[in-house]
Design a protein around this motif. Structure first.
Motif, PDB file in Angstrom:
ATOM      1  N   PRO A 576      17.691 -68.888 -31.666  1.00 16.87           N
ATOM      2  CA  PRO A 576      16.984 -70.104 -32.101  1.00 16.87           C
ATOM      3  C   PRO A 576      16.172 -69.836 -33.369  1.00 16.87           C
ATOM      4  O   PRO A 576      15.664 -68.730 -33.574  1.00 16.87           O
ATOM      5  N   LYS A 577      16.067 -70.866 -34.196  1.00 21.43           N
ATOM      6  CA  LYS A 577      15.296 -70.700 -35.425  1.00 21.43           C
ATOM      7  C   LYS A 577      13.825 -70.521 -35.134  1.00 21.43           C
ATOM      8  O   LYS A 577      13.128 -69.837 -35.867  1.00 21.43           O
ATOM      9  N   LYS A 578      13.389 -71.172 -34.085  1.00 22.31           N
ATOM     10  CA  LYS A 578      11.989 -71.017 -33.710  1.00 22.31           C
ATOM     11  C   LYS A 578      11.871 -69.883 -32.713  1.00 22.31           C
ATOM     12  O   LYS A 578      12.770 -69.645 -31.907  1.00 22.31           O
ATOM     13  N   GLY A 579      10.712 -69.229 -32.787  1.00 25.32           N
ATOM     14  CA  GLY A 579      10.537 -68.087 -31.918  1.00 25.32           C
ATOM     15  C   GLY A 579       9.124 -67.937 -31.439  1.00 25.32           C
ATOM     16  O   GLY A 579       8.430 -68.914 -31.131  1.00 25.32           O
ATOM     17  N   LEU A 580       8.643 -66.695 -31.425  1.00 27.48           N
ATOM     18  CA  LEU A 580       7.354 -66.369 -30.833  1.00 27.48           C
ATOM     19  C   LEU A 580       6.209 -67.087 -31.528  1.00 27.48           C
ATOM     20  O   LEU A 580       5.282 -67.563 -30.876  1.00 27.48           O
ATOM     21  N   ALA A 588       6.665 -75.215 -30.198  1.00 22.85           N
ATOM     22  CA  ALA A 588       7.911 -75.194 -29.423  1.00 22.85           C
ATOM     23  C   ALA A 588       7.589 -74.755 -28.016  1.00 22.85           C
ATOM     24  O   ALA A 588       6.583 -74.082 -27.749  1.00 22.85           O
ATOM     25  N   THR A 589       8.456 -75.155 -27.091  1.00 21.86           N
ATOM     26  CA  THR A 589       8.286 -74.775 -25.690  1.00 21.86           C
ATOM     27  C   THR A 589       9.043 -73.483 -25.428  1.00 21.86           C
ATOM     28  O   THR A 589       9.850 -73.016 -26.241  1.00 21.86           O
ATOM     29  N   LEU A 590       8.788 -72.905 -24.244  1.00 26.60           N
ATOM     30  CA  LEU A 590       9.445 -71.652 -23.890  1.00 26.60           C
ATOM     31  C   LEU A 590      10.942 -71.839 -23.805  1.00 26.60           C
ATOM     32  O   LEU A 590      11.720 -70.976 -24.223  1.00 26.60           O
ATOM     33  N   GLY A 591      11.382 -72.945 -23.305  1.00 29.47           N
ATOM     34  CA  GLY A 591      12.806 -73.174 -23.199  1.00 29.47           C
ATOM     35  C   GLY A 591      13.491 -73.291 -24.545  1.00 29.47           C
ATOM     36  O   GLY A 591      14.683 -72.974 -24.669  1.00 29.47           O
ATOM     37  N   GLU A 592      12.752 -73.735 -25.548  1.00 23.84           N
ATOM     38  CA  GLU A 592      13.350 -73.886 -26.871  1.00 23.84           C
ATOM     39  C   GLU A 592      13.491 -72.541 -27.603  1.00 23.84           C
ATOM     40  O   GLU A 592      14.346 -72.416 -28.485  1.00 23.84           O
ATOM     41  N   VAL A 593      12.666 -71.605 -27.261  1.00 21.75           N
ATOM     42  CA  VAL A 593      12.696 -70.349 -28.001  1.00 21.75           C
ATOM     43  C   VAL A 593      13.405 -69.229 -27.255  1.00 21.75           C
ATOM     44  O   VAL A 593      13.771 -68.209 -27.833  1.00 21.75           O
ATOM     45  N   ILE A 594      13.593 -69.355 -25.965  1.00 22.67           N
ATOM     46  CA  ILE A 594      14.262 -68.318 -25.185  1.00 22.67           C
ATOM     47  C   ILE A 594      15.764 -68.435 -25.391  1.00 22.67           C
ATOM     48  O   ILE A 594      16.341 -69.531 -25.327  1.00 22.67           O
ATOM     49  N   HIS A 595      16.400 -67.262 -25.625  1.00 23.11           N
ATOM     50  CA  HIS A 595      17.852 -67.216 -25.826  1.00 23.11           C
ATOM     51  C   HIS A 595      18.436 -66.304 -24.760  1.00 23.11           C
ATOM     52  O   HIS A 595      18.017 -65.159 -24.610  1.00 23.11           O
ATOM     53  N   THR A 596      19.379 -66.837 -24.005  1.00 23.46           N
ATOM     54  CA  THR A 596      19.982 -66.079 -22.911  1.00 23.46           C
ATOM     55  C   THR A 596      21.452 -65.840 -23.210  1.00 23.46           C
ATOM     56  O   THR A 596      22.194 -66.807 -23.500  1.00 23.46           O
ATOM     57  N   LEU A 597      21.872 -64.581 -23.106  1.00 21.96           N
ATOM     58  CA  LEU A 597      23.263 -64.211 -23.321  1.00 21.96           C
ATOM     59  C   LEU A 597      23.840 -63.723 -21.999  1.00 21.96           C
ATOM     60  O   LEU A 597      23.287 -62.799 -21.382  1.00 21.96           O
ATOM     61  N   PRO A 598      24.952 -64.306 -21.583  1.00 21.78           N
ATOM     62  CA  PRO A 598      25.519 -63.893 -20.297  1.00 21.78           C
ATOM     63  C   PRO A 598      25.883 -62.422 -20.258  1.00 21.78           C
ATOM     64  O   PRO A 598      25.671 -61.746 -19.246  1.00 21.78           O
ATOM     65  N   GLU A 599      26.460 -61.891 -21.375  1.00 19.53           N
ATOM     66  CA  GLU A 599      26.870 -60.488 -21.365  1.00 19.53           C
ATOM     67  C   GLU A 599      25.689 -59.540 -21.424  1.00 19.53           C
ATOM     68  O   GLU A 599      25.811 -58.360 -21.109  1.00 19.53           O
ATOM     69  N   PHE A 600      24.512 -60.074 -21.839  1.00 20.20           N
ATOM     70  CA  PHE A 600      23.324 -59.230 -21.944  1.00 20.20           C
ATOM     71  C   PHE A 600      22.479 -59.327 -20.677  1.00 20.20           C
ATOM     72  O   PHE A 600      22.010 -58.315 -20.158  1.00 20.20           O
ATOM     73  N   GLY A 601      22.259 -60.520 -20.222  1.00 15.50           N
ATOM     74  CA  GLY A 601      21.554 -60.733 -18.969  1.00 15.50           C
ATOM     75  C   GLY A 601      20.081 -60.959 -19.116  1.00 15.50           C
ATOM     76  O   GLY A 601      19.471 -61.666 -18.318  1.00 15.50           O
ATOM     77  N   ALA A 602      19.437 -60.354 -20.098  1.00 17.90           N
ATOM     78  CA  ALA A 602      17.998 -60.511 -20.287  1.00 17.90           C
ATOM     79  C   ALA A 602      17.725 -61.669 -21.226  1.00 17.90           C
ATOM     80  O   ALA A 602      18.551 -62.034 -22.068  1.00 17.90           O
ATOM     81  N   ASP A 603      16.551 -62.290 -21.060  1.00 20.87           N
ATOM     82  CA  ASP A 603      16.119 -63.350 -21.967  1.00 20.87           C
ATOM     83  C   ASP A 603      15.560 -62.715 -23.236  1.00 20.87           C
ATOM     84  O   ASP A 603      14.841 -61.710 -23.183  1.00 20.87           O
ATOM     85  N   VAL A 604      15.898 -63.343 -24.354  1.00 22.67           N
ATOM     86  CA  VAL A 604      15.495 -62.806 -25.660  1.00 22.67           C
ATOM     87  C   VAL A 604      14.566 -63.795 -26.320  1.00 22.67           C
ATOM     88  O   VAL A 604      14.907 -64.981 -26.479  1.00 22.67           O
ATOM     89  N   LEU A 605      13.391 -63.333 -26.731  1.00 24.90           N
ATOM     90  CA  LEU A 605      12.444 -64.136 -27.496  1.00 24.90           C
ATOM     91  C   LEU A 605      12.345 -63.514 -28.881  1.00 24.90           C
ATOM     92  O   LEU A 605      11.744 -62.456 -29.059  1.00 24.90           O
ATOM     93  N   GLY A 606      12.965 -64.157 -29.854  1.00 21.30           N
ATOM     94  CA  GLY A 606      13.009 -63.578 -31.193  1.00 21.30           C
ATOM     95  C   GLY A 606      11.735 -63.816 -31.978  1.00 21.30           C
ATOM     96  O   GLY A 606      10.878 -64.626 -31.611  1.00 21.30           O
ATOM     97  N   GLY A 607      11.632 -63.104 -33.067  1.00 24.41           N
ATOM     98  CA  GLY A 607      10.494 -63.275 -33.948  1.00 24.41           C
ATOM     99  C   GLY A 607      10.710 -64.444 -34.880  1.00 24.41           C
ATOM    100  O   GLY A 607      11.739 -65.125 -34.859  1.00 24.41           O
ATOM    101  N   GLU A 608       9.725 -64.677 -35.715  1.00 26.59           N
ATOM    102  CA  GLU A 608       9.791 -65.838 -36.599  1.00 26.59           C
ATOM    103  C   GLU A 608       8.890 -65.576 -37.799  1.00 26.59           C
ATOM    104  O   GLU A 608       7.792 -65.024 -37.655  1.00 26.59           O
ATOM    105  N   GLY A 609       9.405 -65.914 -38.955  1.00 22.50           N
ATOM    106  CA  GLY A 609       8.600 -65.712 -40.149  1.00 22.50           C
ATOM    107  C   GLY A 609       7.377 -66.596 -40.159  1.00 22.50           C
ATOM    108  O   GLY A 609       7.420 -67.759 -39.730  1.00 22.50           O
TER     109      GLY A 609
END
Length: 723
Positions: A576-580, A588-609
């Motif tokens: 997602p373009k939006k992050g922490l 943004a809400t937590l659901g908008e910034v959390i990225h889930t990958l099935p092959e990875f399994g963990a939730d990813v919260l990316g950074g943001e400029g």
């Protein structure tokens, strides 16, 4: 505050190169050399040593068999003659040398004298030989290149001023002599009078010819020196004999003239005069005694007054006869007086004659003395002139004899040396010594390779084993992660998913186990991953740890705490373009910034400029509340933070975490970098849970000699992995 293992006191060597050496059973201090470790280091670099040795052997072989010009050495032998039979016994001109150490060393220098070498150059016309006269050779490629570079930098060379042809020829000849000296070696065989003259050139025949020429001219030079000495002696002796002959003639003439101008004088005549003088002196002495006696008798007679006294003083028989009758007879008394007067007259006459005789004898004595003195002086002068003439004669005869001997010796001089062995053209080249060159090149390669390995070890500042890392840094190593064989970072997670039994996956499990057991009663939930500098693999380790925790059935959130670089985009697509930053700011809400990958399994919260300072963002109350909220939603939260030496974000985030894992890149991160980064955590009163030795190369560990003993990259563990 985070909790972790108690710090391990640093007991390792201070030098990283020493820490990189394999451990030995013995203990050593900084003043001793661990030979086992040293040999182990060299053994680990055996392929580098072998490569360098091969290169040097190839280079040495190329030089010995291709590039080097074969050189042939030929040796002529001469021996000094310390005893010579001199026909005319002219020791000063023809005697041989005594064979002392100084004279032997002098002969060596004579054999290498430039004068003798110059005669060899002229005799063999070596000026026309390109081997000795470099001016006849074409300039080498390096020399041409050097000249071109010089012209490009300094411009064309100014032509030298013209020199006289004699000076140019003399300089060329001097250069050829110098070159010849470089090809000649002279050696005195120890404890002997033998000299070996060796010449090394590109031609066997030329070497033998030059060696023979040197010894021949050396012997000729000895004869020339003696001949010149003989010539000089003869000339000097001739002049000296002529001068002495003139002096002798003059001395003889002076003696003859003096002898003619004086009476015949001889020692015998002078002795006769001296005997005559003695006789006259004796006669004069006797006459003096007689005169004195006569004077005494005359005085006594003149003093007598009585007839008896007169008769006693006169001592005359006739007066003695008259004496008894003088008193009785007038005639006898008159006869007595007459007789007495006659006796007085005779006594006076005798006294007068005695005086005259004494005067005559005194005159004779004076004449004899004068004659003796004159003839003595003449005899002394004559003897002096005779001695001078004789001395000149003896000197003349001596030099005349020497002149005759020298003249007779001129045709029979012998040299002080003779040739013991002529030079023989060698069959094989003396140099290059191919076998020795190749062996020397191999030895040089081994030495150079060993130095390269040792220097590389000495200059190494990285860590190669967990043991050395723990000993030097003082913190436990809780993980040793090998290089994940994924060509791209996007395939790291895929590789871990597809290869759950690989060495990398097992190493991550070991890390997870050590991390969870760091606090058995309260396993860490919020885990901070950091390092000293970028590029040490902390992000990869964070993702691998998150993926491994998911495999245990845990819910995991991984947060990109490095909002400046934002490297998660390299590992994941469609973040997602939006992050922490947007989440913390409420955009943004937590659901908008959390990225889930099935092959990875963990939730990813990316950074943001953001223009907001990252340190201020992580120090905010909102970030602490966010983590507290996430603790309730996830079993584990992994925060990938920036390097500790670059920005303070990792130390700020560590304040609200349960564990801090510090990644150190294998054989790369220096001790000073690790120590400085950990010092910053200690200043902040924050403990490091453990160290992770990352990006370990199994091939590199085997190359360094550790592949059979340590961790997930050991040879015995390969049976348990499917990479």
């Amino acid at each position: 505050m985070t909790k972790g293992f108690p710090a391990i006191r640093s007991i390792g060597p201070s030098n990283q190169a020493e820490a990189a050496l394999p451990p030995s059973n013995g203990q050593s201090d900084g003043d001793t050399i661990d030979l086992v470790a040293l040999l182990g280091t060299l053994w680990r670099g055996k392929w580098v040593i072998a490569l360098l040795t091969t290169l040097t052997v190839l280079a040495g072989g190329y030089y010995a068999y291709v590039a080097a010009t074969p050189m042939f050495r030929s040796t002529a032998v001469v021996i000094l003659e310390t005893e010579q039979a001199n026909v005319t016994n002219l020791e000063g001109l023809t005697s041989g040398i005594t064979g002392g150490t100084a004279e032997l060393n002098s002969e060596v220098q004579i054999l290498r004298a430039r004068g003798l070498m110059g005669r060899v150059v002229d005799e063999l016309d070596l000026i026309t030989d390109p081997e000795f006269n470099e001016a006849l050779n074409d300039p080498s490629g390096f020399r041409v290149l050097k000249e071109r570079v010089r012209v490009l930098i300094l411009g064309p060379r100014q032509p030298p001023p013209p020199r006289p042809i004699e000076e140019v020829e003399a300089r060329i000849r001097d250069n050829v002599i110098t070159s010849l000296l470089a090809h000649v070696a002279v050696r005195n065989v120890p404890q002997s009078y033998v000299f070996e003259v060796s010449v090394e050139t590109e031609s066997a025949q030329k070497s033998a010819l030059i060696a023979d020429t040197i010894v021949e001219l050396y012997i000729v030079n000895q004869l020339d020196v003696k001949f010149e000495a003989m010539e000089q002696a003869t000339s000097w002796l001739s002049d000296r004999v002529a001068e002495l002959q003139v002096d002798l003639e003059c001395a003889e003439a002076v003696r003859a003239e003096f002898s003619t101008s004086t009476d015949l004088v001889s020692p015998e005549a002078l002795a006769g005069l001296e005997r005559q003088l003695k006789d006259v002196r004796d006669r004069a002495e006797a006459a003096s005694i007689a005169a004195a006696s006569a004077e005494a008798r005359l005085a006594a007679m003149r003093a007598a007054e009585t007839p008896g006294a007169k008769a006693a003083a006169a001592n005359d028989s006739q007066l003695s006869e008259f004496l008894p009758r003088v008193a009785t007879s007038e005639t006898i008394a008159q006869a007595f007086d007459t007789r007495f007067q006659q006796i007085i007259q005779r006594a006076e006459l005798e006294a007068m004659r005695s005086e005259q005789q004494i005067e005559a004898l005194q005159t004779s004595i004076a004449g004899l003395e004068t004659q003796i003195a004159t003839q003595g002086e003449d005899l002394i002068r004559l003897q002096q002139l005779t001695r001078e003439a004789e001395a000149i004669r003896l000197l003349y005869e001596y030099f005349l004899n020497r002149l005759n001997e020298t003249s007779a010796q001129q045709g029979i001089q012998e040299a002080d040396s003779r040739i013991l062995s002529d030079a023989v053209p060698p069959i094989a080249a003396f140099s290059p010594r191919k076998t020795l060159i190749v062996l020397g090149a191999a030895l040089l390669g081994i030495i150079f390779g060993s130095l390269v390995i040792l220097v590389r070890e000495a200059m190494s500042t990285g860590f190669r084993t967990a043991r050395s890392l723990e000993q030097d840094i003082g913190y436990p190593v809780i993980g040793q992660i090998p290089v994940i064989p994924a060509r791209k970072r996007r395939r790291v997670v895929q590789y871990l998913s597809e290869k759950p039994t690989s060495a990398a996956a097992e190493a991550v499990r070991n890390l997870r186990t050590s991390l969870m057991l760091s606090n058995v009663d309260n396993p860490p939930k919020v885990i901070v991953s950091t390092s000293s500098i970028p590029g040490e693999g902390k992000t990869t380790n964070s993702l691998a740890l998150a993926h491994n925790l998911v495999g245990m059935g845990r819910s995991v959130l991984i947060i990109e705490g490095d909002i400046r670089r934002r490297t998660f985009g390299i590992y994941f697509e469609n973040l997602p373009k939006k992050g922490l930053v947007s989440l913390l700011s409420g955009e943004a809400t937590l659901g908008e910034v959390i990225h889930t990958l099935p092959e990875f399994g963990a939730d990813v919260l990316g950074g943001e400029g953001t223009k907001t300072n990252a340190a201020d963002l992580f120090s905010s109350k909102r970030f602490a509340e966010f983590l507290l909220e996430m603790r309730g939603r996830y079993d584990n939260i992994i925060i990938d933070t920036p390097p500790a030496l670059v920005v303070p974000d990792a130390r700020i985030i560590a304040q609200v975490s349960d564990a801090v894992i510090f990644t150190v890149r294998w054989d790369s991160t220096s001790r000073s970098q690790v120590e400085e980064a950990l010092r910053l955590f200690e200043v902040s009163n924050q403990a490091i849970t453990g160290l992770v030795l990352s990006q370990i190369s199994p091939k590199g560990m085997k190359r360094y000699g550790y592949g059979g003993r340590y961790g997930a990259y050991s040879s015995y563990g390969s049976k348990y992995y499917t990479s």
